[in-house]
Design an enzyme around this catalytic site. Structure first.
Site, PDB file in Angstrom:
ATOM      1  N   GLU A 183      -4.431 -16.022   8.795  1.00 43.86           N
ATOM      2  CA  GLU A 183      -5.695 -15.339   9.131  1.00 43.86           C
ATOM      3  C   GLU A 183      -6.581 -15.104   7.903  1.00 43.86           C
ATOM      4  O   GLU A 183      -7.804 -15.062   8.012  1.00 43.86           O
ATOM      5  CB  GLU A 183      -5.413 -14.000   9.826  1.00 43.86           C
ATOM      6  CG  GLU A 183      -4.627 -13.053   8.934  1.00 43.86           C
ATOM      7  CD  GLU A 183      -4.373 -11.675   9.535  1.00 43.86           C
ATOM      8  OE1 GLU A 183      -5.041 -11.278  10.480  1.00 43.86           O
ATOM      9  OE2 GLU A 183      -3.462 -10.993   9.013  1.00 43.86           O
TER      10      GLU A 183
ATOM     11  N   GLN B 230       3.302 -10.801  16.518  1.00 46.40           N
ATOM     12  CA  GLN B 230       4.240 -11.079  15.417  1.00 46.40           C
ATOM     13  C   GLN B 230       4.880  -9.827  14.841  1.00 46.40           C
ATOM     14  O   GLN B 230       5.878  -9.882  14.142  1.00 46.40           O
ATOM     15  CB  GLN B 230       3.499 -11.803  14.277  1.00 46.40           C
ATOM     16  CG  GLN B 230       3.039 -13.173  14.625  1.00 46.40           C
ATOM     17  CD  GLN B 230       1.864 -13.596  13.756  1.00 46.40           C
ATOM     18  OE1 GLN B 230       2.033 -14.274  12.755  1.00 46.40           O
ATOM     19  NE2 GLN B 230       0.664 -13.187  14.106  1.00 46.40           N
TER      20      GLN B 230
ATOM     21  N   GLU C 110       1.528 -30.317  11.168  1.00 44.19           N
ATOM     22  CA  GLU C 110       0.924 -31.430  10.418  1.00 44.19           C
ATOM     23  C   GLU C 110       0.128 -30.903   9.219  1.00 44.19           C
ATOM     24  O   GLU C 110      -0.063 -31.611   8.234  1.00 44.19           O
ATOM     25  CB  GLU C 110       0.005 -32.252  11.337  1.00 44.19           C
ATOM     26  CG  GLU C 110       0.708 -33.353  12.111  1.00 44.19           C
ATOM     27  CD  GLU C 110       1.726 -32.850  13.128  1.00 44.19           C
ATOM     28  OE1 GLU C 110       1.505 -31.756  13.689  1.00 44.19           O
ATOM     29  OE2 GLU C 110       2.749 -33.529  13.349  1.00 44.19           O
TER      30      GLU C 110
ATOM     31  N   ARG D  31      -3.191 -11.431   5.721  1.00 41.86           N
ATOM     32  CA  ARG D  31      -4.559 -11.182   5.266  1.00 41.86           C
ATOM     33  C   ARG D  31      -4.835 -11.803   3.900  1.00 41.86           C
ATOM     34  O   ARG D  31      -5.883 -12.325   3.637  1.00 41.86           O
ATOM     35  CB  ARG D  31      -4.767  -9.670   5.128  1.00 41.86           C
ATOM     36  CG  ARG D  31      -5.659  -9.098   6.171  1.00 41.86           C
ATOM     37  CD  ARG D  31      -5.824  -7.636   5.936  1.00 41.86           C
ATOM     38  NE  ARG D  31      -4.534  -6.951   5.814  1.00 41.86           N
ATOM     39  CZ  ARG D  31      -4.363  -5.674   6.030  1.00 41.86           C
ATOM     40  NH1 ARG D  31      -5.380  -4.937   6.383  1.00 41.86           N
ATOM     41  NH2 ARG D  31      -3.180  -5.108   5.894  1.00 41.86           N
TER      42      ARG D  31
ATOM     43  N   GLY E 118       0.835  -1.214   0.000  1.00 39.73           N
ATOM     44  CA  GLY E 118       0.000   0.000   0.000  1.00 39.73           C
ATOM     45  C   GLY E 118       0.861   1.251   0.000  1.00 39.73           C
ATOM     46  O   GLY E 118       0.612   2.202  -0.750  1.00 39.73           O
TER      47      GLY E 118
ATOM     48  N   MET F  20      -0.481 -14.157  11.131  1.00 34.32           N
ATOM     49  CA  MET F  20      -0.915 -13.051  10.270  1.00 34.32           C
ATOM     50  C   MET F  20      -0.747 -13.386   8.793  1.00 34.32           C
ATOM     51  O   MET F  20       0.015 -14.285   8.432  1.00 34.32           O
ATOM     52  CB  MET F  20      -0.151 -11.783  10.619  1.00 34.32           C
ATOM     53  CG  MET F  20      -0.813 -11.005  11.743  1.00 34.32           C
ATOM     54  SD  MET F  20      -0.019  -9.415  12.017  1.00 34.32           S
ATOM     55  CE  MET F  20      -1.263  -8.622  13.021  1.00 34.32           C
TER      56      MET F  20
ATOM     57  N   ASP G   1       4.713  -9.474   6.033  1.00 31.07           N
ATOM     58  CA  ASP G   1       4.005 -10.423   5.158  1.00 31.07           C
ATOM     59  C   ASP G   1       4.881 -11.074   4.086  1.00 31.07           C
ATOM     60  O   ASP G   1       4.537 -12.131   3.579  1.00 31.07           O
ATOM     61  CB  ASP G   1       2.835  -9.724   4.459  1.00 31.07           C
ATOM     62  CG  ASP G   1       1.753  -9.292   5.425  1.00 31.07           C
ATOM     63  OD1 ASP G   1       1.674  -9.884   6.519  1.00 31.07           O
ATOM     64  OD2 ASP G   1       0.999  -8.360   5.099  1.00 31.07           O
TER      65      ASP G   1
HETATM   66  O1  F6P Z   1       0.419  -6.092   6.490  1.00 34.33           O
HETATM   67  C1  F6P Z   1       0.890  -6.424   7.737  1.00 34.33           C
HETATM   68  C2  F6P Z   1      -0.189  -6.954   8.628  1.00 34.33           C
HETATM   69  O2  F6P Z   1       0.379  -7.289   9.877  1.00 34.33           O
HETATM   70  C3  F6P Z   1      -1.004  -8.137   8.095  1.00 34.33           C
HETATM   71  O3  F6P Z   1      -0.359  -9.388   8.208  1.00 34.33           O
HETATM   72  C4  F6P Z   1      -2.240  -8.049   8.933  1.00 34.33           C
HETATM   73  O4  F6P Z   1      -3.322  -8.687   8.329  1.00 34.33           O
HETATM   74  C5  F6P Z   1      -2.445  -6.551   9.042  1.00 34.33           C
HETATM   75  O5  F6P Z   1      -1.170  -5.954   8.865  1.00 34.33           O
HETATM   76  C6  F6P Z   1      -3.061  -6.073  10.330  1.00 34.33           C
HETATM   77  O6  F6P Z   1      -3.262  -4.708  10.253  1.00 34.33           O
HETATM   78  P1  F6P Z   1      -3.619  -3.768  11.475  1.00 34.33           P
HETATM   79  O7  F6P Z   1      -2.384  -3.622  12.313  1.00 34.33           O
HETATM   80  O8  F6P Z   1      -4.034  -2.491  10.858  1.00 34.33           O
HETATM   81  O9  F6P Z   1      -4.700  -4.469  12.244  1.00 34.33           O
END
Ligand code: F6P
Length: 321
Positions: A224, A253, A189, A173, A105, A171, A129
């Site tokens: 997630e 994380q 597993e 998304r 982004g 994490m 990520d």
């Molecule tokens: O992009 C990094 C990240 O940690 C993703 O893995 C996660 O889904 C998202 O940011 C969480 O974002 P926020 O901190 O805005 O909840």
């Protein structure tokens, strides 16, 4: 040669961002270029939250997680007006180019500055990520994976003792890079990721087969973005009939002191970005290809998504037998 450059960290923070700030700032200051930072990413540029750097500003931060410049996900910067305001402020402050440390982004924002306003930018991949094209690793991924792995190792101890199934949610998304790496390293597993179709019924079947062969505890890692751990736990209890527990690792994380790998990567990428920007390159993102430092146009970096290696997912299955 630029007289003055700016640095921001933007989007989700990542361990090693401070090392990247240090790398960029010291490389620039070392060659006589002035450096400023803006707090809160693009938001801080629009609000003129400026910090004049000297070499000491980045002293003692190499081991710190998070980012001393703070970060934000700015809504206003997504508009053309917001970006115009940011460029106006950068120019008014005599800032001739910008190092943007962040994920896809933030790099998309940088690309707009380059393409729509002809403003010199240089991106540095900073995201746990590891989903950014044009680099083998983004800053923070290694630390996030090792943090997740530590949790997985601990959970395995109790899963084994109680002969339970444990579901650990990590994490990611839109992708499963953390899940796959931590899952493989933790001897999971099964690993469930958004990129590759999965069947919970098949996973239950596999659990039963493993149980029959004497494996009484199992660990499932889920990204997630694929499913919530609680739903996987419920499904397993209902359809496989085993006692199961779940754990969501969440923002744990994103914190903590960066690993040696992330620190060195961040220093190298930060310095490489500043050097390239100062010497006239623009509209690119620096990265690593193996052990080599590289740089690619942002248009290329953002044109496709980084692909997961399906062989690694297969390896999870083979190792679970
Ligand atoms: O992009 C990094 C990240 O940690 C993703 O893995 C996660 O889904 C998202 O940011 C969480 O974002 P926020 O901190 O805005 O909840």
């Amino acid at each position: 040669m630029m007289k003055r450059i700016g640095i921001i960290t933007s989007g989700g923070d990542a361990p090693g961002m401070n090392a990247a700030i240090r790398g960029a700032a010291r490389a620039a200051i070392g060659q006589g270029t002035e450096v400023v930072g803006f707090y809160h990413g693009y938001e801080g540029i629009m609000n003129n939250e400026i910090l004049e750097f000297e070499s000491r500003t980045v002293g003692g931060i190499i081991a710190q997680g998070g980012t001393i410049l703070r970060t934000a996900r700015s809504k206003e910067f997504r508009t053309h007006e917001g970006r115009a305001k940011a460029v106006e402020n950068l120019r008014a402050n005599g800032v001739e180019g910008l190092v943007v440390i962040g994920g896809d982004g933030s790099l998309t924002g940088a690309k707009f500055l380059h393409e729509d306003f002809d403003y010199p930018v240089m991106g540095v991949p900073g995201s746990i990520d590891n989903d950014i094209n044009g680099t083998d690793f983004s800053i923070g991924f290694d630390t996030a994976v090792n943090g997740a792995l530590d949790a997985i190792d601990r959970v395995r101890d109790t899963a084994y003792s109680h002969e339970r199934v444990f579901v650990v949610e990590v994490m990611g998304r839109h992708n499963g890079f953390i899940a796959l790496e931590a899952g493989l390293a933790g001897g999971a597993e099964a690993v469930i990721i958004p990129e590759i179709p999965f069947s919970l019924l098949e996973i239950c079947d596999d659990l039963r087969k493993m149980h029959e062969k004497g494996k009484r505890s199992s660990l499932i890692v889920v990204a997630e973005g694929a499913l919530r751990a609680v739903d996987v736990r419920d499904f397993i209890e209902k359809h496989a009939g085993y006692e199961a527990r779940y754990l969501v690792l969440g923002h744990m994380q994103r914190g903590g002191s960066p690993t040696a790998f992330d620190r060195v990567l961040a220093l190298q990428l930060g310095a490489h970005a500043a050097n390239r920007l100062i010497s006239g390159h623009r509209g690119e993102m620096v990265g690593v290809d193996g052990t080599k430092l590289v740089s690619h146009p942002l248009s290329y970096v953002l044109s496709t998504e980084r692909q997961i290696d399906p062989e690694k997912l297969l390896l999870v299955e083979v190792m679970a037998r």
